[in-house]
Design an enzyme around this catalytic site. Structure first.
Site: not given
Length: 757
Positions: A109, A160, A164, A261
């Site tokens: 991510d 995503h 964010h 991540h």
């Protein structure tokens, strides 16, 4: 007495034949298209900055921890809460899917990141493993080449969101915007679209609440499949490589979707853990796959349509332009701030030194007192509103003067009014309308004195003004003297602002120019000259609209010294409306640009000309052209900072800048002997007057660059000047003129012209 132009006189013939050429040179060709262009640029820039501010400062990537306590989950279907991590058809009959047994889907991510994404891709390539990258739109815009590499190496792309945020806390339209913009960014960067979505701050199925479920249903209607996780490596906490490795290691044979991540901070622990995790799990019989392949999805990533691809490219270009613009604005803002501070420091130091030198000069004057008579030339075109006050104030001078009023084809009876006054020592010359420079040349030809004072028809002198302004001519090197012009109609807010500008801007600058021996302008309102110096130049030129600046620069380049006499005070009318102010300053600024260009050769000359070029012209270019052009940058960045950055910091910087201006203003008002009361309006000046002034500079620069010519724009007169009572019978206490002088001092009593309260 009244003089008419003589058709047999060669000077008059040249003047008449020059009129058509002058009018042709100053024809009005106003460039309208530049305002349209400027408007388009402003709208485009504003849109880019708003989008850039929204995408970079409204939200931020912090961690993937869940924000706040979990809410009610009554609307979340049981088969979803206890089902697989891949959720489809949320808005209809939801169903979920799990990865196949012994299948690991690595997901990353918050990327792509220019440091950590390439390192993670290198690890995956060495181990021949494909993964799924859930990218953030702003990162895609910043690093589109990494998205292309991800796709080219066989990995899957998921979105995503763009900035964010926690989607459950956004309005539906903001959710749609976040998803759509991210999809377009991916399409623009890699020419693909994806159906995979991972909402920020999501985790496993049983953590879903009602707000999260509303997000999943909206995403489903937009065509997305939601991908949660079954194992969270918690690498965003940076607990150490061993802890990351333990968190990402499955227990048992069930398939897993592992959350890791590739951006959002230091991901060295993630890279180190992957180097151990992949070989270890392969040795245990696990295979690695993308999310789509792990759950049997059919082509979640597909080629983008032409429309999406083009829109995505446009979005990326706009945001990249916004990023570069913000960086440029930041640099320019600091440059403008540094220039402003530098200017304040320079003028204050110069003003202090100038004051000390002038204080010393009171004990050691320029030389023997100058008592010779002076010719005062008053060019007048439709000046009936203020010409009587102007002429009466000149008659009341305590120095011997001859007054020559040149009526430049007035249609309002200006010449008749002056003649009807019957004042001693006043001559009226009538001529066809040919412009102010021609009127001044007519007066110059008619003058009988070697010293000449030029004064506008809307200006009132104090009794001692002429005497004070000619004293520097005791120095034979002085060719011209600038007086101290003050605003008489300062009662309204606009008048106060111009009064502040005259005292702080013009007069402080003149002290600096006087000290540096590079005076670029003797104002038309109050200036004195050696007649022979002007005649040597061919008189007053009409090539530029700022004939006073052009003339002063020409004198400097001829080797004459030009000085400032602050005691020679004249009161002048200032524009009383924004439109009139615009026209006046437009002409001033455009004319100054013309004069600077005309005398640009002074930059490489020596002596007095070199001082004008390398001191005066560079000062004008830096502080009167470039600094105003940078002023919009300060305003735009200030607004941007107030909305998207730190409002307290921006406000503090603005207050510090205002304090600097206030301190400068207090000192300038003290030097000019003015009451500081009008300075209360200084903060308001920053929101109207300042913008008008830099728009004038922008307009002038556009006009000059486009090659257009601007015609003379006369200021409207308001009649705010007042004639000194009893001037026609004033005993002006003049020094007796020499033999043969045309000056008639006339009888009467002394009169004082009072400054406005």
């Amino acid at each position: 007495m009244t003089d008419q132009t003589d058709p047999t006189d060669p000077t008059d013939r040249r003047r008449r034949t020059a009129v058509p050429r002058r009018r042709d040179r100053t024809r009005r060709v106003t460039p309208r298209t530049h305002w349209l262009l400027l408007g388009v640029l402003v709208v485009t820039l504003s849109a880019a900055l708003l989008l850039q501010g929204y995408t970079h400062h409204m939200f931020g990537i912090t961690s993937d921890d869940v924000t706040g306590p979990r809410g009610r989950s009554g609307t979340v279907p049981g088969q979803v809460a206890h089902g697989g991590p891949v959720i489809a058809n949320a808005a209809g009959s939801p169903h979920t899917a799990r990865p196949k047994a012994r299948t690991i889907a690595l997901t990353f991510d918050d990327g792509p990141d220019p440091v950590w994404t390439p390192r993670i891709l290198d690890v995956l390539r060495r181990n021949q493993v494909h993964a799924t990258f859930f990218v953030v739109g702003t990162q895609v815009v910043a690093h589109p080449e990494l998205v292309r590499r991800i796709v080219a190496e066989g990995h899957q792309i998921g979105i995503h969101t763009f900035t964010h945020p926690d989607l459950s806390r956004l309005a539906p339209w903001q959710r749609s915007l976040e998803l759509r913009e991210t999809q377009l960014a991916v399409a623009g960067a890699a020419d693909v679209t994806t159906a995979l979505l991972r909402p920020p701050y999501s985790s496993e199925n049983d953590a879903l609440d009602d707000a999260d479920w509303s997000v999943l249903k909206q995403a489903d209607t937009a065509g997305y499949v939601t991908v949660l996780s079954t194992l969270d490596a918690e690498d965003w906490q940076r607990p150490g490589t061993a802890r990351v490795l333990a968190n990402a290691t499955p227990h048992g044979r069930a398939g897993q979707i592992v959350l890791m991540h590739d951006a959002g901070g230091d991901r060295s622990q993630t890279v180190a853990a992957l180097n151990t995790l992949i070989p270890r799990l392969k040795a245990q019989g696990f295979r690695f796959s993308t999310v789509g392949a792990a759950v049997g999805m059919a082509a979640p990533v597909r080629p983008a349509g032409a429309g999406d691809h083009l829109q995505g490219i446009a979005l990326i270009r706009m945001l990249q332009l916004g990023d570069r613009t913000i960086r440029l604005l930041g640099v320019l803002m600091y440059a403008a701030g540094a220039i402003s501070v530098l200017r304040a420091a320079v003028v204050l130091v110069a003003a202090h030194r100038h004051r000390r030198l002038r204080a010393g000069r009171r004990a050691r004057p320029w030389g023997p007192p100058v008592t010779e008579p002076v010719s005062v030339i008053v060019p007048a075109y439709n000046e009936s509103a203020g010409i009587e006050a102007a002429v009466r104030s000149l008659v009341a001078s305590d120095h011997p003067v001859e007054i020559i009023v040149v009526d430049d084809g007035s249609t309002d009876g200006t010449a008749d009014l002056v003649e009807a006054l019957g004042l001693p020592g006043v001559r009226v010359i009538r001529q066809r309308n040919a412009g102010k420079p021609a009127a001044l040349n007519t007066g110059l030809a008619a003058a009988t004195c070697d010293l000449v004072v030029m004064v506008d028809g809307d200006t009132v002198f104090e009794p001692g003004t002429v005497r004070m302004i000619v004293q520097p001519f005791a120095d034979p090197q002085v060719g011209a003297v600038s007086g101290n012009a003050k605003v008489v109609n300062r009662g309204g807010l606009l008048g106060r602002w111009q009064h502040i500008e005259y005292v702080i801007g013009f007069n402080l600058d003149r002290r600096l120019f006087d000290l540096a021996e590079c005076m670029p302008t003797v104002p038309g309102a109050v200036g004195a000259f050696r007649r022979r110096a002007l005649l040597a130049l061919g008189g007053v030129s009409d090539v530029t609209l700022a004939e006073d600046t052009d003339l002063t620069m020409a004198l400097c380049r001829s080797g004459w010294r030009v000085v400032y006499e602050e005691g020679a005070v004249a009161w002048t009318e200032a524009p009383a409306s924004l439109g009139a102010l615009w026209r006046q300053r437009y002409r001033w600024c455009y004319g100054t640009l013309q004069a600077m260009w005309k005398h640009r050769g002074a930059l490489v000359q020596s002596g007095a000309a070199g001082r004008l070029g390398r001191r005066g012209l560079l000062y004008l270019l830096l502080f009167q052209i470039l600094l105003p052009l940078l002023a919009p940058v300060v305003d735009v960045f200030a607004l941007y900072g107030l909305v998207f950055l730190d409002p307290l910091r921006i406000t503090a910087l603005w207050l510090a800048f205002l304090l600097l201006q206030l301190l400068t203003g207090l000192y300038a008002f003290r030097l000019d002997g003015e009451r500081p009361g009008p300075l209360w309006s200084l903060p308001l000046q920053q929101f109207v007057y300042r913008q008008l002034m830099y728009l004038v500079v922008i307009q002038s620069v556009f006009t000059a660059v486009s090659g257009s010519r601007l015609r003379w724009q006369r200021m409207e007169r308001y009649g705010s000047l007042r004639a000194p009572a009893g001037a026609e019978t004033a005993d002006c206490r003049r020094t007796r003129p020499g033999p043969g002088s045309a000056v008639d001092p006339g009888p009467g009593r002394r009169v004082v012209v009072r400054a406005p309260e």
